[in-house]
Every structure is written in structure tokens, then in C-alpha cells.
Design a protein around this motif. Structure first.
Motif: not given
Length: 305
Positions: A292-305
Motif C-alpha cells: 500500500f504505497a502512500p498515494g497509490s491506487t491501493e491506498s486510496l481505495k482502502l484508506f479514503r473515507e
């Protein structure tokens, strides 16, 4: 208007302005396989575009629960969303994707199996087979792992600037924010936007009101505390954001005669900055290690509210 309200143009001040930064985009279109139920329609030959676009028809969208639909043509290196006006004549690959965790709830094995069955019906009509990942039986475990990762890796960096003598006039906050090169957001905060990303590196917000506004400037609003920080998973460059927060906090505290505080509401010191930077590096390393690299597609999908 700026001259009328503020008595001067709002513009960057070279003595405090944040540096020009460019980040490498990490957002790649296509299915997010560790966070979505993905079904590929596979076959030995290219699929005519008209056949592929059948999935966009309202009847199939209803049957399939309105999935995200991605395609790759022969010359493509990345997936792209399928659109009715796409000019390609055929596609080598087509994938349907549903979020495992969404605003509507969580996908379960029964629903996933029904979607797979429906996708198989569609695949047969276009001479293909439907392959699913993860298989429905594994969905509950995948979702459990995602929840654990979100709970353990959803960290942020936070600073504040607090009044030492008197509240900060909002007009003066706008002037310093402009001097730093921050942009005013429609959400009522100031953001550090940089080239290469649609997401800001950090936000400057009011600690005692929901938003900044020109009407509050005109009414003489003042603030006792300002908040500044960012979500590490969502930030496209956490280390640059950290340095920007520090420079901004120093400028704000000096220009507004306030006190620059760390995430424990203690005065920022060289020692506390070293510790915060070390914690940030550890958080970035942990995110990268889990994919889950910061700012990545994976992080945005999991951590964005």
C-alpha cells in the motif's frame, strides 16, 4: 477583490514560500486485485468491441450490480475504463470489478457467487470464460485482512499552531497561506497542491471552525488554533509533506505570533522533529511492505473515507 478585502494582493512570498515539488503519480487505472472481487472474461481470441460493450447495457448492469469495467486492447500497457464511445475495434482483455468493502457494505460469498454465475452467462454469449479472483469462498478472509491492515496502518501526521497572546485574525491567516503558496479549497481548508498529483500533500485547517471563508475574513473572524497535517496512506509524498508542514508551521507561528506544536501538543523541538520523522519513515516502510504505497491506487481505495 483581494485588494479590497485584504488591502494587498494574495501572492507567494519568496521568503517563506514552499518549494516547487513534483511527485510521481502512483494511481494506475484498472482492477485493484487485493481489494476487489475481479472477474476476467478470458478467451483465446480478441473480443469485438461491440460484444464487450454489451456489459454496459442497462440490463447487464442491473444483473451484474453495476461493476467497474476495464479493458485492454492490443497496444495497451494498462487497463482503461470501458466506454461506449471507445474507438477500439476489439479488446484482448476485459475485467469486471466490485469493491469488497464499500459505502454500501461488504461483499459476501453468496453475492460473489451470484455475480460469478451471471458473469459466466455473459462470458458464454461472447465466446469466453469467467475467471474470478478471489474465489467467493476466500472473500471473508480477504476482507478480514483488509480491516486489520486499515486499522494498523491508517496513521497521520499532525501539527498545530496555537495562540500565544491573542487569536489569529483570519485575514492574516489567508495572507500567510498565500505567501506559503497554499491553495484555498472549496472544502474550506488550504492545501499544498503539487505537480503530478490531484491529492494535496497536506492541509491547513481551522481548529475551532469547520472552514475558512471570505465572509469570515470580512466579519473579522479570529482563530485560537490552526491544524495542519496529512494522512500518510493518502499522501503522494509523505516526506515532502512533512518538510512542508514544518516550514509552514514555523512561518505561521512567526508571522501570527503563535506557538508551533507537535502531535503531542508540545512545542516543536529538533528532538521532537527527529522522533516524528523516524515514526513517519517507519509508517511509510510498513505501508510499502504491505503493498500500500502512500498515494497509490491501493491506498486510496482502502484508506479514503
Amino acid at each position: 477583490m483581494n485588494n479590497t478585502i485584504f488591502g494587498q494582493p494574495l501572492q507567494r512570498d519568496p521568503s517563506i514560500a514552499l518549494p516547487d515539488v513534483r511527485v510521481s503519480p502512483r494511481v494506475i487505472p484498472g482492477p485493484v486485485r487485493n481489494q476487489q472481487f475481479v472477474i476476467e472474461l478470458v478467451g483465446p481470441r480478441s473480443m469485438p468491441a461491440d460484444a464487450a460493450k454489451a456489459v454496459l447495457n442497462p440490463q447487464w448492469q442491473q444483473v451484474l450490480g453495476s461493476p467497474e469495467v476495464y479493458v485492454m486492447a492490443g497496444a495497451d500497457k494498462f487497463w482503461r475504463p470501458l466506454a461506449m464511445n471507445d474507438p477500439s475495434g476489439a479488446y484482448d482483455s476485459i475485467a469486471l470489478a466490485w469493491d469488497l468493502i464499500s459505502y454500501h457494505g461488504e461483499l459476501n460469498a453468496v453475492n460473489a457467487q451470484n455475480l460469478w454465475n451471471s458473469a459466466e452467462d455473459l462470458a458464454r454469449q461472447v465466446g469466453r470464460r469467467a475467471l474470478a479472483m478471489p474465489v467467493p469462498a476466500d472473500i471473508a478472509q480477504t476482507i478480514s485482512v483488509l480491516h486489520e491492515l486499515k486499522e494498523s496502518l491508517d496513521v497521520g501526521v499532525n501539527f498545530s499552531v496555537s495562540t500565544a497572546f491573542h487569536p489569529f485574525p483570519e485575514a492574516e491567516i489567508w495572507k500567510v497561506a498565500a505567501g506559503l503558496g497554499l491553495d484555498y479549497s472549496p472544502s474550506g481548508v488550504f492545501e499544498w497542491k503539487v505537480a503530478g498529483s490531484d491529492n494535496p500533500l497536506f492541509e491547513l485547517s481551522s481548529g475551532d471552525h469547520d472552514k475558512f471563508s471570505l465572509s469570515q475574513v470580512q466579519s473579522g473572524e479570529a482563530h485560537a488554533v490552526l491544524g495542519m497535517g496529512f494522512s500518510v496512506p493518502l499522501c503522494p509524498d509523505p516526506m515532502a509533506a512533512f518538510d512542508g508542514c514544518v516550514k509552514s508551521g514555523i512561518a505561521l507561528s512567526q508571522r501570527l505570533q503563535g506557538v508551533f506544536l507537535d502531535d503531542e501538543d508540545q512545542t516543536v523541538t529538533d528532538k521532537s522533529l527527529v522522533q516524528m520523522r523516524s515514526n513517519l519513515l517507519a509508517a511509510v516502510s510498513a505501508l510499502n511492505g504491505e503493498g500500500f504505497a502512500p498515494g497509490s491506487t491501493e491506498s486510496l481505495k482502502l484508506f479514503r473515507e
